[in-house]
Design an enzyme around this catalytic site. Sequence first.
Site, PDB file in Angstrom:
ATOM      1  N   ARG A 310      -5.712   3.744 -19.308  1.00  0.00           N
ATOM      2  CA  ARG A 310      -5.180   4.242 -18.028  1.00  0.00           C
ATOM      3  C   ARG A 310      -6.003   5.413 -17.513  1.00  0.00           C
ATOM      4  O   ARG A 310      -6.303   6.356 -18.261  1.00  0.00           O
ATOM      5  CB  ARG A 310      -3.720   4.678 -18.223  1.00  0.00           C
ATOM      6  CG  ARG A 310      -3.006   5.111 -16.952  1.00  0.00           C
ATOM      7  CD  ARG A 310      -2.674   3.946 -16.077  1.00  0.00           C
ATOM      8  NE  ARG A 310      -1.722   4.294 -15.021  1.00  0.00           N
ATOM      9  CZ  ARG A 310      -1.337   3.452 -14.078  1.00  0.00           C
ATOM     10  NH1 ARG A 310      -1.792   2.212 -14.064  1.00  0.00           N
ATOM     11  NH2 ARG A 310      -0.479   3.835 -13.148  1.00  0.00           N
ATOM     12  N   GLU A 424      23.440   3.222 -42.877  1.00  0.00           N
ATOM     13  CA  GLU A 424      23.141   3.792 -44.195  1.00  0.00           C
ATOM     14  C   GLU A 424      23.268   5.310 -44.218  1.00  0.00           C
ATOM     15  O   GLU A 424      22.517   6.000 -44.897  1.00  0.00           O
ATOM     16  CB  GLU A 424      21.740   3.365 -44.668  1.00  0.00           C
ATOM     17  CG  GLU A 424      21.680   1.933 -45.117  1.00  0.00           C
ATOM     18  CD  GLU A 424      22.779   1.583 -46.101  1.00  0.00           C
ATOM     19  OE1 GLU A 424      22.810   2.143 -47.208  1.00  0.00           O
ATOM     20  OE2 GLU A 424      23.640   0.747 -45.758  1.00  0.00           O
TER      21      GLU A 424
END
Length: 664
Positions: A310, A424
Site C-alpha cells: 500500500r 479454558e
Amino acid sequence: MEGVDHLAQERSKAQFDVDQMKVIWAGSRHTLEVSDRIARLVASDPVFRKDNRTLLSRKDLFKNTLQKAAHAWKRITELRLSEEEAYWLRHYVDQPAYTDLHWGMFVPAIKGSGTEEQQKKWLPLAYKMQIIGCYAQTELGHGSNVQGLETTATFDPKTDEFVINSPTLTSSKWWPGGLGKAATHAVVYARLITDGQDHGVHGFIVQLRSLDDHLPLPGIIVGDIGMKFGSGAYNSMDNGVLRLDHVRIPREQMLMRVSQVTREGKYVQSNVPRQLLYGTMVYVRQTIVADASSALSRAVCIATRYSAVRRQFGSQDGGLETQVIDYKTQQSRLFPLLASAYAFRFVGEWLKWLYTDVTEKLQANDFSTLPEAHACTAGLKSLTTSATADGIEECRKLCGGHGYLSNSGLPELFAVYVPACTYEGDNIVLLLQVARFLMKTVAQLPSGKKPVGTTTYMGRAQHLIQCRSSAQKAEDWLNPSVILEVFEARAIRMSIACAQDLSKFSNQEEGFAELSSNLAEAAVAHCQLIVVSKFIDKVQQDIPGKGVKKQLEILCNIYALYTIHKHLGDFLSTGSITAKQASLANDQLRSLYSQLRPNAIALVDAFNFTDHYLGSILGRYDGNVYPSLYAEAWKDPLNESVVPDGYREYVQPLLKNQLRNARL
C-alpha cells in the site's frame, strides 16, 4: 502488477538467513518439513477450499464443516499419517469443527482422569472415530466457577447406576463445542452425590445419541445454541445446549482415576494423587499459548505484507507515493505485534517443556513445581490471548478500509480467535489466580523459603526493592541484564505493594475483592517478565544462520521496550525507572524500528504460511492485491444480476413516486 515486483524487492533487502529463521519458528527442521508438506497437501485439495465460507448460510456452513472433517479423516487413514501429521492436517484445514473438541478435550480428559481399564475401553473407540466426544462442563449459569455447577450425578445402589440430572434451567450445559449436532458422547461434569452427601464436581462419560440413527437417547434434550459473532468464523462449530432428565449410566462410566464410588455406594479416594488431574489443564493451556502465536502471526503477516504494498501520500512530481510501512506511526503499531508473535512462540516452546517436566515429576509423586506451573500456564494463557485478540484487531485497522473486507482474512480471524479470551478460564479470573500464587510466595519470603522457577527473582526482593536502573544512555537499553532487572523490579514492587495493602484488611477475601484490579495488574507484570526472560534466554542460545541472532535480538528488544512504553505508569510509579530513562528507552525503540524495517517482509515469510492457510487477499505472498480485490468483488452473489432482486417491488415504485411528486 506493481505489488508483485514490490514484495520481491522487499525480500531482496533481507539481512538474515530466512530459511534458518523458518526452522527456528517451527521449532526444528523436522517439524518445518512435516508442517510444510502437510500445508501444501491441504492447499492443493479442492475439498478444503475456504474462500467462500463467509457467503454460506449457517446450515450450509455446518454441512461443509462435516464434509471437511470427514474428508480429513479419510486422508489421514488413506495416507496412514502419523499422529503428528494428522495434527498438522487438521490445523491447516483451518475451520473450527467438532473434531477440535474430540481430540483436544474429550480424549485428554479420558487419558487424564480415566483408570487404565476405562482408557482401554474408550480410547480405542475415540482414536478410530467410532464415537465422537465433547467436553460438557460449562453451564448456562456457571462457567469460571466450576465448583458452582448445578448438574447432579446421584448414585443409585439398587441398580449400580448414576442418575445424571439437570435440576434447573441454569444447570443446562451451554457452549460445549461438538455437543450441538455431532457428538455421540460427552464427558459431563456434575456434582457427585452418594447417600445424600455432595462430593463436589466429577466427570462422567455419558452417551448422548444413538450410534445407529444419531437420535438423542431417552431423557436427553440437545441442540445448537445459535449463531455466534462474525460471518463464517466460529459458526462452523456446533456449540451446544444439553439438558439431562434423570439419565442413567453404569457406575463404571464415572472417571475414577483419583476418586471412586464402590458397588456399595461408598466414596473413596484412590492412591493416585488428585494433583495429577492438573496435568491435563497445564497441557490444554500451553496449547492455547502456542495457538496465540499462530493466530497473531497470521494477522501480522497480512498487515505487514499489505503495509509494504500500500502506498499513500508523499509523492513528488508524480513519482511513487510512500509505502505505508515506512511511516513511523505504522511501524510503532505494527512492529511490536511482530515482536509479540515471536515472543509468544518462544514462551510457548518453554511452556511445552514445562508441561513435560511437570508431568514427569507428577508421575514420580513430586508436586513441588505444580503450583508454579499452574500459575504460569494460567497467567500466560491470559496474557497471550488478550494481546493476540487486541493485536488481530489492530492489524485490521493497520490495513485501513480494505481490512474491513471479509476477504482480507482479518474479520473472520478475529471472530474465530476472540473466544480464546474466555474459554479454558476467563482471562481476568486467571490473572487473579496468578495473583493469589504471588501473594502466597511473597508471604513466605520472611520464612527463608526460596522461591522457585519463574519466581526465583523474588528471592532477591531486598535488592530489587532498593536498586535503580543503570541505564544512562539509549544504548544501555540493549543490555539484557538492564532490561531484565527493570522488569523484575517492577514485578516484585507491584506484588509487595499489593501484599502490604492486603495486610490492612482483617478479612483477606474482602481485601482480594477490593484490590482485585491492582492484583490483576501485578499478575500481568509477573507474566510479562516471564515472556521477556524466555525471549532473552532464546536469544542467548547458540543460534545458527547468517544474521538470525541479530534479528531475534532486535525483536526481543522491541518487545521489551514497547512493553515498558505501554505500561510506563507502572515502571515510573514503582520507581523502577526515571522519566529520563523512559525517554532514552523510547529513543532506542524508534531506532530499533528502523533496524527492523528492511527485514519486515522476510520475518513474516519465516512463518511459512501458504496463501490457502493465510486466507487473505491483502496478505498474498506475491503482493498482487489490487487486481485480486477487484476480481473477487465480482464473485459476490449480489453481482450475479445487474438489477438486484427486489428492485421492481421496492425500488422502482419509490423512484416513480418521487418522479410523480416532482411533477406536482
